[in-house]
Design an enzyme around this catalytic site. Structure first.
Site, PDB file in Angstrom:
ATOM      1  N   ASP A   1       0.565  -1.261   0.380  1.00 17.69           N
ATOM      2  CA  ASP A   1       0.030   0.424  -0.100  1.00 17.69           C
ATOM      3  C   ASP A   1       0.820   0.997   0.535  1.00 17.69           C
ATOM      4  O   ASP A   1       1.518   1.555   0.762  1.00 17.69           O
ATOM      5  CB  ASP A   1      -0.807  -0.183   0.760  1.00 17.69           C
ATOM      6  CG  ASP A   1      -1.639   0.775   0.711  1.00 17.69           C
ATOM      7  OD1 ASP A   1      -2.940   1.340   0.223  1.00 17.69           O
ATOM      8  OD2 ASP A   1      -2.048   1.678   1.703  1.00 17.69           O
TER       9      ASP A   1
ATOM     10  N   HIS B   1      -7.043   9.748  -1.495  1.00 19.70           N
ATOM     11  CA  HIS B   1      -6.533   9.341  -1.251  1.00 19.70           C
ATOM     12  C   HIS B   1      -7.128  10.394   0.952  1.00 19.70           C
ATOM     13  O   HIS B   1      -7.840  10.066   1.449  1.00 19.70           O
ATOM     14  CB  HIS B   1      -5.106  10.759  -0.825  1.00 19.70           C
ATOM     15  CG  HIS B   1      -4.052   9.665   0.056  1.00 19.70           C
ATOM     16  ND1 HIS B   1      -2.690  10.011  -0.105  1.00 19.70           N
ATOM     17  CD2 HIS B   1      -4.617   9.746   1.682  1.00 19.70           C
ATOM     18  CE1 HIS B   1      -2.011   8.993   1.369  1.00 19.70           C
ATOM     19  NE2 HIS B   1      -3.232   9.476   1.807  1.00 19.70           N
TER      20      HIS B   1
END
Length: 309
Positions: free
Chosen positions: A42, A107
């Site tokens: 990630d 995000h």
């Protein structure tokens, strides 16, 4: 062990987060993790280490340590690039040395002043408050994310740090549904309503900060770690596991994906050894009882504005 996304792709149930990982440590971190068994990594443009991750992945692929199709690579669109989604994605792909991403996330649900593709500084005004761009909607950003799928640059797209209402809106206007919502969730911040809402509507929940941030968030945000909780310590003794392993197993049994972070090989191995035991229903219920609604990650410290208030 993997979770099948709504579009049929599979995401490994445990991955490695690379936030706050030192660039000089990245090569050994990635190579060691792959040797241990990690296949899910990630990343984010804002972590400022995509290039180092890319170099390590390239080495792993070139030496045939792993095949590309065995990997699941996630990265994220930063706030200042909401109006430049395709360019930002291509910039991340170049740094990661990949032809496609397995998952690309928004995000944070906020567009801020553009500072240049690949430059992830948060522009602040004269009063030290985040410069929010009011000309770009989240729907506009999502339309551009959908274009990435049709262009073949990204297999799955998703959201991060979205609450129930923003997630609902995304479901309403999306043609390509979000495959994932990556949120902070751990025993002290369980967010059961949001987790269940996402899962009900076919959105996989990935838990960032699945261990509550521990030392890192205590240093930055003065937060409290669940790893010191006596209930969890008692369960660790019961199952002859570490507290971290109990917490990660709890996350997996909630049908969430967990992405703990560590730069220590022994901790990487420990975090990955969570598939050889199962928490009893009464112990899952016991952990549910210690929820404090305690968010440990507080970007307001840097932005001068609390987006989660």
């Amino acid at each position: 062990m993997a979770v099948t996304l709504s579009n049929g792709f599979k995401i490994p149930a445990i991955g490695l987060g690379v936030w706050r990982m030192e660039k000089q440590e990245m090569r050994d971190l990635i190579i060691n993790s792959i040797k241990i068994g990690y296949r899910h990594f990630d990343c984010a443009a804002d972590y400022l280490n995509e290039a180092e991750v890319g170099e390590a992945l390239a080495e792993a692929l070139q030496t045939r340590l792993v095949k590309r199709e065995e990997l699941f690579i996630t990265t994220k669109l930063w706030n200042s690039d909401h109006g430049h989604v395709v360019e930002a994605c291509k910039d991340s792909l170049k740094k990661l040395q990949l032809d496609y991403l397995d998952l690309y996330l928004i995000h944070f649900p906020i567009a801020t002043k553009h500072t240049g593709v690949g430059k992830t500084g948060s522009a602040l005004d004269d009063e030290g408050v985040l410069e929010i761009d009011t000309t770009i909607t989240l729907e506009t950003t999502w339309r551009a994310m959908e274009d990435l799928v049709s262009m073949g640059l990204v297999r799955s797209i998703g959201i991060s740090n979205y609450d129930i209402f923003l997630t609902r809106d995304c479901l309403a206007y999306s043609k390509v549904k979000p495959a994932v919502n990556q949120i902070e969730t751990h025993p002290y911040f369980q967010r059961d309503s949001l987790v269940k809402f996402c899962q009900k509507h076919g959105i996989c929940v990935t838990a960032h900060t699945p261990l509550g941030g521990a030392v890192a968030n205590a240093e930055w945000f003065g937060s409290v770690s669940c790893l010191e909780d006596p209930v969890l310590k008692g369960l660790a003794e019961k199952y002859k596991k570490t507290v971290a392993q109990v917490v990660l197993r709890w996350g997996i049994q909630r049908n969430t994906v967990v992405i703990p972070k560590s730069s220590k090989v022994e901790r990487l191995e420990e975090n990955f050894q969570v598939f050889d035991f199962e928490l009893a229903e009464e112990d899952m219920a016991l952990i549910k009882s210690i929820d404090r609604a305690h968010r440990t990650n507080q970007p307001a410290k840097f932005w001068g504005i609390n987006l989660f208030a």
